[in-house]
Design a protein around this motif. Structure first.
Motif, PDB file in Angstrom:
ATOM      1  N   GLU A  88      -5.852   9.360   5.860  1.00  0.00           N
ATOM      2  CA  GLU A  88      -7.270   9.048   6.052  1.00  0.00           C
ATOM      3  C   GLU A  88      -7.681   7.766   5.345  1.00  0.00           C
ATOM      4  O   GLU A  88      -8.617   7.082   5.782  1.00  0.00           O
ATOM      5  N   ARG A  89      -7.020   7.446   4.262  1.00  0.00           N
ATOM      6  CA  ARG A  89      -7.441   6.304   3.440  1.00  0.00           C
ATOM      7  C   ARG A  89      -6.481   5.130   3.539  1.00  0.00           C
ATOM      8  O   ARG A  89      -6.361   4.316   2.631  1.00  0.00           O
ATOM      9  N   THR A  90      -5.786   5.045   4.679  1.00  0.00           N
ATOM     10  CA  THR A  90      -4.809   3.970   4.843  1.00  0.00           C
ATOM     11  C   THR A  90      -5.466   2.591   4.762  1.00  0.00           C
ATOM     12  O   THR A  90      -4.963   1.677   4.092  1.00  0.00           O
ATOM     13  N   ARG A  91      -6.602   2.412   5.427  1.00  0.00           N
ATOM     14  CA  ARG A  91      -7.295   1.107   5.381  1.00  0.00           C
ATOM     15  C   ARG A  91      -7.751   0.801   3.951  1.00  0.00           C
ATOM     16  O   ARG A  91      -7.675  -0.356   3.495  1.00  0.00           O
ATOM     17  N   GLU A  92      -8.218   1.838   3.242  1.00  0.00           N
ATOM     18  CA  GLU A  92      -8.638   1.629   1.845  1.00  0.00           C
ATOM     19  C   GLU A  92      -7.461   1.149   1.000  1.00  0.00           C
ATOM     20  O   GLU A  92      -7.605   0.242   0.167  1.00  0.00           O
ATOM     21  N   ILE A  93      -6.295   1.763   1.223  1.00  0.00           N
ATOM     22  CA  ILE A  93      -5.109   1.355   0.462  1.00  0.00           C
ATOM     23  C   ILE A  93      -4.725  -0.081   0.790  1.00  0.00           C
ATOM     24  O   ILE A  93      -4.409  -0.889  -0.101  1.00  0.00           O
ATOM     25  N   GLY A  94      -4.762  -0.427   2.105  1.00  0.00           N
ATOM     26  CA  GLY A  94      -4.443  -1.803   2.501  1.00  0.00           C
ATOM     27  C   GLY A  94      -5.403  -2.807   1.886  1.00  0.00           C
ATOM     28  O   GLY A  94      -4.993  -3.872   1.415  1.00  0.00           O
ATOM     29  N   LEU A  95      -6.707  -2.471   1.862  1.00  0.00           N
ATOM     30  CA  LEU A  95      -7.705  -3.374   1.284  1.00  0.00           C
ATOM     31  C   LEU A  95      -7.468  -3.568  -0.211  1.00  0.00           C
ATOM     32  O   LEU A  95      -7.564  -4.691  -0.729  1.00  0.00           O
ATOM     33  N   ARG A  96      -7.183  -2.486  -0.901  1.00  0.00           N
ATOM     34  CA  ARG A  96      -6.957  -2.592  -2.339  1.00  0.00           C
ATOM     35  C   ARG A  96      -5.713  -3.416  -2.641  1.00  0.00           C
ATOM     36  O   ARG A  96      -5.687  -4.197  -3.598  1.00  0.00           O
ATOM     37  N   LYS A  97      -4.671  -3.270  -1.821  1.00  0.00           N
ATOM     38  CA  LYS A  97      -3.480  -4.091  -2.034  1.00  0.00           C
ATOM     39  C   LYS A  97      -3.758  -5.559  -1.726  1.00  0.00           C
ATOM     40  O   LYS A  97      -3.239  -6.465  -2.387  1.00  0.00           O
ATOM     41  N   ALA A  98      -4.612  -5.784  -0.712  1.00  0.00           N
ATOM     42  CA  ALA A  98      -4.928  -7.164  -0.327  1.00  0.00           C
ATOM     43  C   ALA A  98      -5.676  -7.901  -1.433  1.00  0.00           C
ATOM     44  O   ALA A  98      -5.573  -9.128  -1.553  1.00  0.00           O
ATOM     45  N   VAL A  99      -6.451  -7.170  -2.254  1.00  0.00           N
ATOM     46  CA  VAL A  99      -7.217  -7.827  -3.318  1.00  0.00           C
ATOM     47  C   VAL A  99      -6.489  -7.769  -4.665  1.00  0.00           C
ATOM     48  O   VAL A  99      -7.086  -8.045  -5.700  1.00  0.00           O
ATOM     49  N   GLY A 100      -5.205  -7.354  -4.644  1.00  0.00           N
ATOM     50  CA  GLY A 100      -4.393  -7.488  -5.855  1.00  0.00           C
ATOM     51  C   GLY A 100      -3.883  -6.214  -6.487  1.00  0.00           C
ATOM     52  O   GLY A 100      -3.221  -6.277  -7.531  1.00  0.00           O
ATOM     53  N   ALA A 101      -4.159  -5.057  -5.905  1.00  0.00           N
ATOM     54  CA  ALA A 101      -3.651  -3.818  -6.493  1.00  0.00           C
ATOM     55  C   ALA A 101      -2.135  -3.743  -6.358  1.00  0.00           C
ATOM     56  O   ALA A 101      -1.576  -4.078  -5.299  1.00  0.00           O
ATOM     57  N   ARG A 102      -1.476  -3.366  -7.410  1.00  0.00           N
ATOM     58  CA  ARG A 102      -0.013  -3.254  -7.384  1.00  0.00           C
ATOM     59  C   ARG A 102       0.418  -1.861  -6.915  1.00  0.00           C
ATOM     60  O   ARG A 102      -0.394  -0.938  -6.866  1.00  0.00           O
ATOM     61  N   ARG A 103       1.701  -1.773  -6.581  1.00  0.00           N
ATOM     62  CA  ARG A 103       2.220  -0.489  -6.088  1.00  0.00           C
ATOM     63  C   ARG A 103       2.031   0.614  -7.123  1.00  0.00           C
ATOM     64  O   ARG A 103       1.660   1.736  -6.786  1.00  0.00           O
ATOM     65  N   ARG A 104       2.246   0.266  -8.402  1.00  0.00           N
ATOM     66  CA  ARG A 104       2.107   1.286  -9.435  1.00  0.00           C
ATOM     67  C   ARG A 104       0.652   1.726  -9.593  1.00  0.00           C
ATOM     68  O   ARG A 104       0.385   2.867  -9.982  1.00  0.00           O
ATOM     69  N   ASP A 105      -0.309   0.846  -9.278  1.00  0.00           N
ATOM     70  CA  ASP A 105      -1.715   1.225  -9.333  1.00  0.00           C
ATOM     71  C   ASP A 105      -2.029   2.279  -8.272  1.00  0.00           C
ATOM     72  O   ASP A 105      -2.744   3.254  -8.536  1.00  0.00           O
ATOM     73  N   ILE A 106      -1.512   2.049  -7.061  1.00  0.00           N
ATOM     74  CA  ILE A 106      -1.726   3.011  -5.974  1.00  0.00           C
ATOM     75  C   ILE A 106      -1.018   4.323  -6.286  1.00  0.00           C
ATOM     76  O   ILE A 106      -1.575   5.427  -6.095  1.00  0.00           O
ATOM     77  N   LEU A 107       0.215   4.212  -6.789  1.00  0.00           N
ATOM     78  CA  LEU A 107       0.979   5.411  -7.151  1.00  0.00           C
ATOM     79  C   LEU A 107       0.238   6.217  -8.202  1.00  0.00           C
ATOM     80  O   LEU A 107       0.090   7.458  -8.082  1.00  0.00           O
ATOM     81  N   LEU A 108      -0.248   5.534  -9.245  1.00  0.00           N
ATOM     82  CA  LEU A 108      -0.958   6.217 -10.315  1.00  0.00           C
ATOM     83  C   LEU A 108      -2.253   6.854  -9.810  1.00  0.00           C
ATOM     84  O   LEU A 108      -2.600   7.968 -10.207  1.00  0.00           O
TER      85      LEU A 108
END
Length: 417
Positions: free
Chosen positions: A313-333
């Protein structure tokens, strides 16, 4: 991203769909509640049994004139006499033994103050009151001299006093007829009805001197081979019980002139019985824990499922956060924290459910099974264990969805409708 912000986002995601979150936590709530409730009831019953065995007296064990008649190699009859008790107290023969009490009991018709009833009379040596934890409510106990003289005196249980004389205070000094033989009540025991005991409940029994009982009440029931129904032996200390049992066995075999034959008596050690009960209760608790563990696993699978749905459900949110600099470990955490928050809230609610189950269990044990004192006991260790299990499930079952979210390609994620 800091931890506080991650927790805030996790709560926001949970409260955005309360019903789904509640259903997801249900397995964790039931599992944790079952673990705490069942362990609490098991601990309560275990404490109850230990307290009951403690009433028998620390360091006590018992000898009875009993042999297994089903064994093919049994060639001797059971034997236990008063002289055996005297032999155990001879200097040097059983140094680990502190005291010995002998007993014979039988059913009689008792009459007191125009009231009558059928009661067990326990003919005991005066030392019985020393090796068995009993307290007097009124009067006194009989002496060794009264035992030798076969005095017609009796100590009665509190229930007997209340039924025959209307109370404990009025019973002392009264006459009581046992199978037509008159005795004088000299004392009343304070022991509550329902107390754990080898033999008749002390509150429901009448105690007379051993020699008086054999001479005046049970003359036709005894013989030269068996005139002791149960012998209570007190070891010098609890650690010396095993040594005392070994010494008692050797002395009695010598007294009975046994060489190759099996023992013509049996020794009962309450410590071993209590240990066996504790093993059974421990196994039962383990079984209940296993059943509760299955519920926790089911709850964990539900959390993994809902986290996978959340990632989709939050795939676009994850993509947006990565686009503005979120790292993989941030998403994982972030997703690990969301799974952990789900499990911890479920764990807290499960702890409350466990306390409720413990109260219900206490009511059942006390009121339906008449086990007064078997109050369920919720220990801090059990609460910490359940909390740790909930946290571990959150991390274990939330890791795969979190890892999947952290591996999403930001460009493909932003294209998702």
């Amino acid at each position: 991203m800091n931890i506080i912000e991650s927790i805030r986002i996790a709560f926001t995601a949970l409260f955005s769909n309360k019903l789904r979150a509640a259903l997801t936590m249900l397995g964790i709530i039931i599992g944790v509640g079952a673990v705490i409730g069942m362990l609490a009831m098991g601990n309560g019953f275990q404490n109850f049994l230990n307290s009951q065995f403690a009433q028998l007296g620390a360091g006590n064990f018992y000898v009875a004139p009993f042999i297994d008649s089903n064994r093919l190699d049994v060639v001797n009859a059971a034997r236990l006499t008063a002289s055996d008790g005297n032999a155990l107290l001879q200097p040097g023969r059983a140094p680990a033994v502190e005291n010995v009490a002998i007993e014979w009991n039988g059913r009689v018709q008792a009459i007191g103050a125009s009231q009558r009833g059928s009661y067990d009379v326990r003919a005991v040596s005066p030392s019985w009151f020393a090796v068995t934890p009993q307290e007097l409510a009124a009067g006194r106990l009989f002496s060794e001299e009264e035992n030798r003289e076969r005095a017609r005196v009796a100590v009665i249980g509190r229930s007997v006093a209340e039924r025959l004389y209307g109370g404990m205070g009025t019973a002392v000094g009264q006459r009581i007829s046992l199978n037509g033989v008159g005795f004088t009540v000299i004392g009343v025991l304070a022991t509550e009805e329902g107390s754990f005991s080898i033999g008749t409940d002390p509150a429901e029994a009448i105690f007379v001197p051993y020699q008086s009982g054999l001479a005046r009440l049970f003359r036709n029931q005894v013989n030269d081979q068996v005139n002791v129904g149960i012998m209570t032996v007190k070891a010098r200390s609890v650690p010396e019980i095993d040594e005392a049992i070994r010494q008692v066995t050797l002395v009695l075999r010598e007294e009975h002139r046994l060489t190759y034959q099996d023992n013509d008596f049996s020794i009962i050690n309450p410590e071993q019985i209590a240990a066996q009960f504790n093993v059974v209760i421990g196994g039962f608790n383990a079984f209940l824990g296993l059943v509760a563990g299955i519920s926790l696993i089911v709850g964990g699978i539900g959390i993994m499922n809902i986290m996978l749905v959340s990632v989709t459900e939050r795939t676009r949110e994850i993509g947006l956060r990565k686009a503005v600099g979120a790292r993989r470990r941030d998403i994982l955490l972030q997703f690990l924290i969301e799974a952990l928050v789900l499990c911890m809230i479920g764990g807290i609610l499960g702890i409350l459910l466990g306390y409720l189950l413990s109260f219900v269990g206490t009511f059942i044990l006390i009121n339906l099974f008449a086990t007064e004192g078997a109050a369920a006991s919720v220990s801090l260790a059990n609460v910490l264990l359940a909390t740790g299990i909930a946290a571990a499930i959150g991390l274990a079952f939330g890791f795969f969805p979190a890892l999947q979210a952290s591996r999403l390609n930001p460009i493909e994620a932003l294209r998702t409708e």
